[in-house]
Scaffold this active site. Structure first.
Site, PDB file in Angstrom:
ATOM      1  N   ILE A  74       4.346   1.602   2.172  1.00  0.00           N
ATOM      2  CA  ILE A  74       5.367   2.611   1.916  1.00  0.00           C
ATOM      3  C   ILE A  74       4.608   3.938   1.889  1.00  0.00           C
ATOM      4  O   ILE A  74       3.911   4.256   0.935  1.00  0.00           O
ATOM      5  CB  ILE A  74       6.170   2.337   0.627  1.00  0.00           C
ATOM      6  CG1 ILE A  74       7.211   3.422   0.400  1.00  0.00           C
ATOM      7  CG2 ILE A  74       5.272   2.134  -0.575  1.00  0.00           C
ATOM      8  CD1 ILE A  74       8.245   3.109  -0.659  1.00  0.00           C
ATOM      9  N   LEU A 100       0.862  -1.166   0.000  1.00  0.00           N
ATOM     10  CA  LEU A 100       0.000   0.000   0.000  1.00  0.00           C
ATOM     11  C   LEU A 100       0.905   1.225   0.000  1.00  0.00           C
ATOM     12  O   LEU A 100       1.822   1.332   0.806  1.00  0.00           O
ATOM     13  CB  LEU A 100      -0.888  -0.012   1.238  1.00  0.00           C
ATOM     14  CG  LEU A 100      -1.711  -1.283   1.468  1.00  0.00           C
ATOM     15  CD1 LEU A 100      -2.490  -1.184   2.763  1.00  0.00           C
ATOM     16  CD2 LEU A 100      -2.635  -1.535   0.299  1.00  0.00           C
ATOM     17  N   GLU A 101       0.654   2.153  -0.907  1.00  0.00           N
ATOM     18  CA  GLU A 101       1.582   3.258  -1.088  1.00  0.00           C
ATOM     19  C   GLU A 101       0.877   4.601  -1.050  1.00  0.00           C
ATOM     20  O   GLU A 101      -0.171   4.799  -1.659  1.00  0.00           O
ATOM     21  CB  GLU A 101       2.312   3.094  -2.422  1.00  0.00           C
ATOM     22  CG  GLU A 101       3.366   4.126  -2.674  1.00  0.00           C
ATOM     23  CD  GLU A 101       4.191   3.847  -3.916  1.00  0.00           C
ATOM     24  OE1 GLU A 101       5.025   4.696  -4.250  1.00  0.00           O
ATOM     25  OE2 GLU A 101       4.010   2.799  -4.559  1.00  0.00           O
ATOM     26  N   CYS A 102       1.504   5.520  -0.303  1.00  0.00           N
ATOM     27  CA  CYS A 102       1.096   6.937  -0.299  1.00  0.00           C
ATOM     28  C   CYS A 102      -0.393   7.113  -0.005  1.00  0.00           C
ATOM     29  O   CYS A 102      -1.171   7.540  -0.859  1.00  0.00           O
ATOM     30  CB  CYS A 102       1.465   7.602  -1.610  1.00  0.00           C
ATOM     31  SG  CYS A 102       3.220   7.608  -1.967  1.00  0.00           S
TER      32      CYS A 102
END
Length: 134
Positions: free
Chosen positions: A23, A1-3
């Site tokens: 991240i 899972l990002e931003c």
């Protein structure tokens, strides 16, 4: 899972049956990852600070040392100070060298022509862009 906001990462992590890696997704994912170039400060370009994600904590500043090392290497190469005999350990006898030079001599002219033609073709095709880093 990002931003994503931490609460979004938490809800997604809690609703999936598989582990999540985050991240910039908060502390509630099952694991964390950072780009090591960012966390170690490896990219020491003046504009780099603009591109380091805000979620990335910096644990070192090795970028300055890397930049200094690359600069010293570039200067040595451009000045003809590297490589020297000290860093060219692979040798052949005079006899081996003579045999080798005799073997490659017939190909030298055609090889140079082919290389020149290939360089011209690549430049015209804009296949490779010339970038001045320093």
């Amino acid at each position: 899972l990002e931003c994503m906001p931490a609460q979004v990462g938490k809800v997604i992590s809690e609703s999936l049956e598989i582990p999540t890696i985050g991240i910039g997704a908060g502390p509630h994912t099952h694991g964390q990852v950072l780009v090591y170039h960012d966390m170690l400060g490896m990219t020491s370009h003046p504009h780099h600070e603009q591109f380091v994600p805000r979620f990335c904590k910096n644990y070192a500043d090795v970028g300055t040392a890397i930049q200094e090392g690359l600069g010293a290497y570039k200067a040595d190469v451009e000045a003809g100070n590297f490589p020297t005999e000290k860093y060219s350990p692979y040798k052949m006898s005079e006899k081996e060298e003579a045999i080798f030079m005799e073997l490659v001599a017939p190909d030298k002219g055609s090889t140079e022509q082919k290389l020149s033609a290939t360089r011209k073709k690549l430049i015209e095709a804009d296949e490779y862009e010339t970038i001045k880093v320093y």
